[in-house]
Design a protein around this motif. Structure first.
Motif, short mmCIF file in Angstrom:
data_model
loop_
_atom_site.label_atom_id
_atom_site.label_comp_id
_atom_site.label_asym_id
_atom_site.label_seq_id
_atom_site.Cartn_x
_atom_site.Cartn_y
_atom_site.Cartn_z
N ASP A 123 1.43 1.37 9.50
CA ASP A 123 0.73 0.28 8.82
C ASP A 123 0.83 0.51 7.31
N GLN A 125 0.25 -1.02 3.41
CA GLN A 125 -0.37 -1.98 2.49
C GLN A 125 0.46 -2.05 1.21
N ALA A 140 4.53 -9.15 1.89
CA ALA A 140 4.94 -8.48 3.12
C ALA A 140 6.03 -9.26 3.83
N HIS A 193 -0.05 -9.01 2.06
CA HIS A 193 0.38 -7.71 1.55
C HIS A 193 0.15 -6.61 2.58
N SER A 194 0.28 -6.96 3.83
CA SER A 194 0.06 -6.01 4.93
C SER A 194 1.21 -6.10 5.92
N ARG A 196 3.35 -4.12 9.28
CA ARG A 196 3.35 -3.12 10.35
C ARG A 196 4.77 -2.97 10.89
#
Length: 578
Positions: A123, A125, A140, A193-194, A196
């Motif tokens: 994960d 950020q 992202a 802005h995340s 995975r």
């Protein structure tokens, strides 16, 4: 990363003595050679040679760098050589980067990732203050798009994403669909802005791939607008932007004043393409370059001169080799027969590496003892370096069915034009002739040379490999795993199921000691097959004007290009001109 020059730098040191972080050194060595204009030296012992060299920075605050060849590609998914990487790393940024100690740190990422207990889920950020040089914020979704591009049919680095869930299927599908950024389910956008990333299985070296220029952020709208022309018109989020490119002549980079780590202290970086080392030297002495690769003849003279303070060198995480194309039809060195192996072993025993490193390269390199250079996690310091044994080479040549070289078909050694490559090739040619092995020499421009080796054209060729991250897997998997044959890095077209399994098993091993043991076994097995003429380790050496500040290289820097230097911090102190 493919290196375009035989190690053009460094003095000979014991392989076990190299350490990181890489420190810039200065020292002295007295030896007169030709190639530089200088005042006559005095007969007084210890008196320094006087070299006439202008130390004048650009009045426009421009850092000036010579190139020996045109960068082949600047699109991150196509970058596979140090010339291209040296420019691209100034234009693009990735999720992570390296400190001067070669420790990973956040770059586009806000912090280091949160990794699941099983090592599969990352994960990440992202920072919310990063913009592309076209003004748009990096998100992202941009990272997902950019990383997915590595699965496209144009990519030279599909191996960087294959551990991600769904990537293998995306790579296979892209070969038919021609998608520019094929969908990889294991890359998920969780927010603006995340991000995975989910892997098929734990893979300790995977995070290093997210610090490579190949995984850098690119703006989707620009690529959709100009397509393949992006390689010549790149847009990134790095400290500089490309503002002019005259093919084969020059490139001009301008400072990105909105760079998220702070506006560069330089106004720009200008490259000029000059293939001849002597011509580059004269330009450096005339004050038209701020840095210069120290090729044969430069290092010893400058080290014992009034300009000794301009000599800089640091340990290089690189190996230089001559590769055999093991799939080349008609080559007596191809394949895995007993005869072919003995021929390759004979060549390894015929070459005097000590002469190459200590005499021809003036102590700037030393004989390799394998594939992995000192400073790389997994380097075997106990294995002795390769040495010359002419009689044993002749015996192996006879055992291979070619006594004194009788009946052995000649092949050409292909090499590129840069640096000391021609001198090394001629010396190797002479060594091989002494045992009865005849080879021809074929010299190409760097771009044409890369294209030819990727396609498997040369039977015997010169190359080098510089770490893009300091781990054995980057060398062994890229250069020898069957899946990476061709443009992915394995241009010897080597294939050994035992080696493949050892490398594959290392990905799932989380115990560092057990993992490195698997990689050491793989290296030993590869060496036993002799797919290369293993040549040299060494150091990088440059001349750097005394007014340059904060030029702090690591072992992954390839001479003047400074791939992993923090270029936004490099500055020119006009008040200190030496």
């Amino acid at each position: 990363m493919l290196s375009d020059m035989i190690l053009s730098s460094g003095r000979r040191r014991d392989p076990n003595s190299l350490s990181l972080p890489a420190i810039i050194f200065t020292a002295g060595l007295a030896l007169m050679i030709s190639g530089c204009t200088a005042k006559p030296s005095s007969s007084v012992p210890g008196e320094k040679l006087q070299i006439n060299s202008i130390s004048a920075p650009s009045p426009e605050n421009i850092f000036r760098i010579p190139l020996m060849t045109n960068p082949p590609d600047l699109d991150p998914i196509l970058v596979s050589d140090t010339t291209s990487s040296g420019v691209a790393t100034k234009l693009f940024t990735s999720l992570f980067d390296y400190t001067p100690d070669l420790e990973l740190e956040p770059c586009l990422a806000k912090e280091m990732p949160t990794i699941s207990e099983d090592g599969r889920v990352y994960d990440i950020q992202l920072r919310d203050d990063v913009r592309f040089t076209n003004g748009r914020t990096v998100t992202a979704a941009d990272m997902k798009y950019s990383i997915q591009r590595l699965a496209s049919i144009r990519s030279k680095r599909t191996n960087l994403v294959e551990k991600i869930v769904g990537a293998k299927e995306a790579i296979a599908g892209a070969s038919k669909s021609q998608e520019v950024s094929p969908e990889i389910p294991g890359i998920e956008v969780l927010g603006d802005h995340s991000l995975r990333i989910t892997l098929i299985e734990s893979s300790p070296p995977f995070i290093n791939k997210l610090a490579m220029v190949n995984t850098a952020a690119v703006p989707r709208e620009v690529i959709e607008e100009i397509g393949d022309k992006f390689s010549r018109n790149p847009v990134g989020s790095g400290p500089f932007t490309l503002t002019e490119w005259k093919e084969g002549i020059s490139l001009k980079l301008t400072a990105n004043q909105d760079y998220f780590e702070g506006a560069p202290k330089l106004a720009g970086i200008h490259y000029r393409v000059i293939p001849e080392p002597l011509a580059q030297l004269e330009e450096y002495k005339a004050g038209n370059f701020d840095i210069l690769a120290a090729t044969q003849g430069v290092y010893p003279k400058w080290k014992n001169s009034n300009r000794a303070n301009e000599v800089r060198f640091w340990p290089s995480l690189a190996v230089q080799y001559y590769g055999f194309n093991l799939k080349k039809e008609g080559s007596p060195y191809a394949g895995y027969s007993d005869s072919a192996r003995k021929l390759r072993e004979a060549i390894n025993l015929a070459v005097d590496r000590k002469f190459l490193g200590e005499v021809l390269l003036e102590g700037r390199s030393y004989p390799a003892n394998g594939i992995l250079p000192p400073g790389i996690f997994g380097h075997n310091s106990e294995r002795p370096a390769f040495t010359q044994d002419v009689e044993k080479a002749k015996a192996l040549l006879a055992e291979a069915g070619y006594p004194n070289g009788e009946g052995l078909p000649p092949v050409d050694l292909w090499f590129n034009t840069q640096g000391d490559n021609s001198k090394i090739a001629q010396a190797v040619q002479a060594d091989l002739k002494k045992v009865g092995i005849e080879i021809g020499l074929k010299m190409l421009d760097w771009a044409a040379f890369i294209e030819a080796t990727d396609a498997g054209e040369p039977p015997f060729f010169r190359l080098g490999w510089v770490a893009s991250y300091p781990d054995a897997e980057y060398f062994l998997a890229s250069l020898f795993h069957t899946k990476n044959q061709g443009s992915q890095g394995n241009v010897s077209f080597y294939s050994n199921p035992e080696v493949d399994k050892l490398i594959d098993d290392s990905y799932a091993e989380t115990d560092p000691a057990k993992r490195v043991e698997l990689l050491k076994q793989a290296e030993s097995r590869i060496i036993a097959d002799s797919p290369w003429l293993f040549l040299l380790f060494g150091q990088e050496t440059v001349l750097l004007k005394p007014y340059v500040r904060n030029y702090n290289p690591t072992g992954m820097c390839d001479d003047v290009q400074g791939n992993y230097i923090r270029w936004h911090l490099v500055e020119i102190d006009a008040g200190n001109q030496g």
